[in-house]
Scaffold this motif. Structure first.
Motif, short mmCIF file in Angstrom:
data_model
loop_
_atom_site.label_atom_id
_atom_site.label_comp_id
_atom_site.label_asym_id
_atom_site.label_seq_id
_atom_site.Cartn_x
_atom_site.Cartn_y
_atom_site.Cartn_z
N ARG A 211 -9.66 -0.40 -9.91
CA ARG A 211 -8.48 -1.22 -10.16
C ARG A 211 -8.04 -1.08 -11.60
NH1 ARG A 211 -10.04 -7.06 -8.49
NH2 ARG A 211 -7.97 -7.58 -9.33
N ARG B 25 -5.70 9.53 -2.27
CA ARG B 25 -5.86 8.31 -3.07
C ARG B 25 -4.80 7.31 -2.63
NH1 ARG B 25 -5.61 6.81 -9.52
NH2 ARG B 25 -3.37 7.04 -9.19
N GLN C 162 -9.98 5.86 -3.67
CA GLN C 162 -10.12 7.32 -3.69
C GLN C 162 -10.99 7.72 -2.53
OE1 GLN C 162 -8.75 9.72 -5.82
NE2 GLN C 162 -9.65 11.16 -4.34
N GLY D 263 0.38 5.94 -0.40
CA GLY D 263 -0.50 7.07 -0.60
C GLY D 263 -1.09 7.68 0.65
N GLU E 109 0.84 -1.20 0.00
CA GLU E 109 0.00 0.00 0.00
C GLU E 109 0.87 1.25 0.00
OE1 GLU E 109 -2.07 -3.01 2.83
OE2 GLU E 109 -0.03 -2.26 2.42
N SER F 92 -3.04 3.50 -3.03
CA SER F 92 -2.77 2.49 -4.03
C SER F 92 -2.35 1.20 -3.36
CB SER F 92 -1.65 2.94 -4.97
OG SER F 92 -2.00 4.11 -5.67
N CYS F 93 -2.65 0.09 -4.00
CA CYS F 93 -2.22 -1.22 -3.55
C CYS F 93 -1.60 -1.93 -4.75
CB CYS F 93 -3.38 -2.02 -3.00
SG CYS F 93 -2.99 -3.75 -2.63
N THR G 294 -2.80 -3.12 -9.93
CA THR G 294 -2.95 -2.14 -8.86
C THR G 294 -4.42 -1.86 -8.57
OG1 THR G 294 -0.85 -1.11 -9.48
CG2 THR G 294 -2.33 0.18 -8.10
N TYR H 153 -6.99 0.81 -6.25
CA TYR H 153 -6.98 2.16 -5.70
C TYR H 153 -8.14 2.37 -4.74
CZ TYR H 153 -4.02 2.75 -9.80
OH TYR H 153 -3.04 2.60 -10.74
#
Length: 115
Positions: A71, A18, A81, A7, A5, A20-21, A77, A79
């Motif tokens: 995604r 936001r 938000q 962000g 992860e 991210s992964c 990835t 996401y």
């Protein structure tokens, strides 16, 4: 399987972030993914989920209408938000995948909502 992860950070109430992964080590596009969070002194809770192709999502009532999960399977990835953030959204956020009956977690990213 690896989930990373990124962000997180400090944001004022009403702000946005936001997350991210980034996933690796498995066929990302074949698996549903989830975001969880854990606030200090509380149990880890499900924030939301997204199907493998991204066509369907689920959100906890506490974040519905403010958070959006998406995604990009080409980038492996997922996401999150987060808009209209509230102090009660302060937590460590984790992404999760169940791959071949085993659950995998990232290391988490801290989100702090404070003025």
């Amino acid at each position: 399987v690896q989930l990373v992860e990124s962000g997180g950070g400090l944001v004022q109430p009403g702000g946005s972030l936001r997350l991210s992964c980034a996933a690796s080590g498995f066929a990302f596009s074949s698996y549903a993914m989830r975001w969880y969070r854990q606030a200090p002194g509380k149990e880890r809770e499900l924030v939301g989920a997204i199907t493998s192709a991204g066509g369907s999502t689920y959100y906890a009532d506490s974040v519905k209408g403010r958070f959006t999960i998406s995604r990009d399977n080409a980038k492996n990835t997922m996401y999150l938000q987060m808009n209209s953030l509230k102090p009660e959204d302060t937590a460590v956020y984790y992404c999760n995948a169940w791959v071949r009956r085993d659950g995998y977690w990232g290391q988490g990213t801290q989100v702090t909502v404070s003025s």
